[in-house]
Enzyme design. Structure first.
Site, PDB file in Angstrom:
ATOM      1  CG  LEU A 136      -1.721   1.287   1.487  1.00 42.99           C
ATOM      2  CD1 LEU A 136      -2.596   1.645   0.297  1.00 42.99           C
ATOM      3  CD2 LEU A 136      -2.568   1.137   2.752  1.00 42.99           C
ATOM      4  CE1 TYR A 139      -1.546   0.747  -7.556  1.00 42.02           C
ATOM      5  CE2 TYR A 139      -2.772   1.816  -5.788  1.00 42.02           C
ATOM      6  CZ  TYR A 139      -2.687   1.383  -7.095  1.00 42.02           C
ATOM      7  OH  TYR A 139      -3.732   1.613  -7.945  1.00 42.02           O
ATOM      8  CG  HIS A 140      -0.406   6.523  -1.289  1.00 44.39           C
ATOM      9  ND1 HIS A 140      -1.651   6.974  -1.630  1.00 44.39           N
ATOM     10  CD2 HIS A 140       0.202   7.571  -0.679  1.00 44.39           C
ATOM     11  CE1 HIS A 140      -1.805   8.223  -1.234  1.00 44.39           C
ATOM     12  NE2 HIS A 140      -0.688   8.610  -0.649  1.00 44.39           N
ATOM     13  CG  HIS A 141       4.963   7.214  -1.413  1.00 44.39           C
ATOM     14  ND1 HIS A 141       4.820   8.563  -1.173  1.00 44.39           N
ATOM     15  CD2 HIS A 141       5.126   6.643  -0.193  1.00 44.39           C
ATOM     16  CE1 HIS A 141       4.890   8.802   0.123  1.00 44.39           C
ATOM     17  NE2 HIS A 141       5.068   7.647   0.742  1.00 44.39           N
ATOM     18  CB  VAL A 144       0.558  10.006  -5.366  1.00 43.52           C
ATOM     19  CG1 VAL A 144       0.622  11.518  -5.219  1.00 43.52           C
ATOM     20  CG2 VAL A 144      -0.641   9.456  -4.594  1.00 43.52           C
TER      21      VAL A 144
END
Length: 270
Positions: A136, A139-141, A144
């Protein structure tokens, strides 16, 4: 290769902001980031003790609190006090608009900050806090940063993306304040009772983004925001709602096993 990128990610702004022109800077940054956090960083730290980054983290976290706080305040000022946009339909300003440069500066500042955010993972690796380097988190970084570049290149600055930036910077003020306290005062880390509300704020953020997309899509039929952009932000909101909800359930709602149950489990396995 440039022709390929132009066909896949056509450049909307003839004078793109920093990091929104050629794709190579962003792709290079993300490639180096992934190689370091997934492989080279762990190899580098294998026979080393965790680095004491308390002073570095103090400066970094305070910088992020100030950066995101000022950004959030600026967006609130222009959107709600000056009311330079129609909140029912946030369209990017055309070239030559009186507020176009303000929009470009804010958008560039946001995109740059998403790249700076990648340092979160680098610090985790250097401190050997590998448990925080989750799917998570990475993936998030990565998403974005790349999505910020791709959407800016194909759509332009400001507009519909202002809602995402507004909510995201609000959450990041909370998050980096928690990081500051936990890094500078390790003894109180486990007693910060509002830690779980950071995840709830992130869930609230993506729920609002999803709801705003639905509103624009179905209740502002004459809005000039590209439908594809709305669908992309809605899809990613759904994905992040699922991922953060799953994390929240496992971290805060699922009852932890008692020591007795753990021992019974070990006996059964032996």
């Amino acid at each position: 290769m440039e022709a390929f990128f132009q066909s896949v990610l056509p450049q909307a702004d003839p004078n793109p902001i920093v990091l929104a022109g050629s794709p190579w800077p962003i792709l290079t940054i993300l490639a180096l980031y992934l190689v370091f956090v997934l492989k080279l960083g762990r190899i580098f730290m294998e026979h080393r003790k965790p680095y004491d980054l308390r002073r570095v983290l103090m400066v970094y976290n305070l910088f992020q609190i100030a950066y995101n706080g000022l950004y959030f305040g600026g967006i609130v000022y222009y959107l709600f006090y000056k009311q330079i946009c129609n909140l029912r339909c946030l369209e990017t300003f055309p070239q030559g608009h009186e507020h176009k440069q303000v929009e470009r500066v804010f958008h560039a500042a946001y995109l740059i900050n998403k790249v700076i955010d990648l340092m979160d993972t680098v610090f985790f690796i250097l401190r050997k806090s590998y448990k925080q380097v989750t799917f998570l988190h990475i993936y998030h970084h990565v998403l974005v940063v790349f999505a910020g570049f791709a959407l800016t290149r194909t759509y332009g600055t400001g507009g519909h993306l202002n809602i995402l930036a507004l909510l995201n910077t609000m959450v990041h003020v909370m998050m980096y304040f928690y990081y500051f306290l936990s890094s500078q005062y390790p003894s109180i880390k486990g007693n910060i009772w509002w830690k779980k509300y950071i995840t709830l704020a992130q869930l609230f953020q993506f729920t609002l983004i999803l709801g705003y997309g639905i509103y624009v899509l179905f209740f502002s039929p004459n809005c000039g925001v590209p439908v594809g952009l709305i669908y992309v932000t809605m899809l990613q909101s759904v994905i992040f709602i699922y991922l953060f909800a799953t994390f929240y359930f496992h971290a805060y709602l699922r009852p932890a096993k008692s020591p007795i149950n753990n021992r019974k489990s070990e006996v059964k396995q032996s």
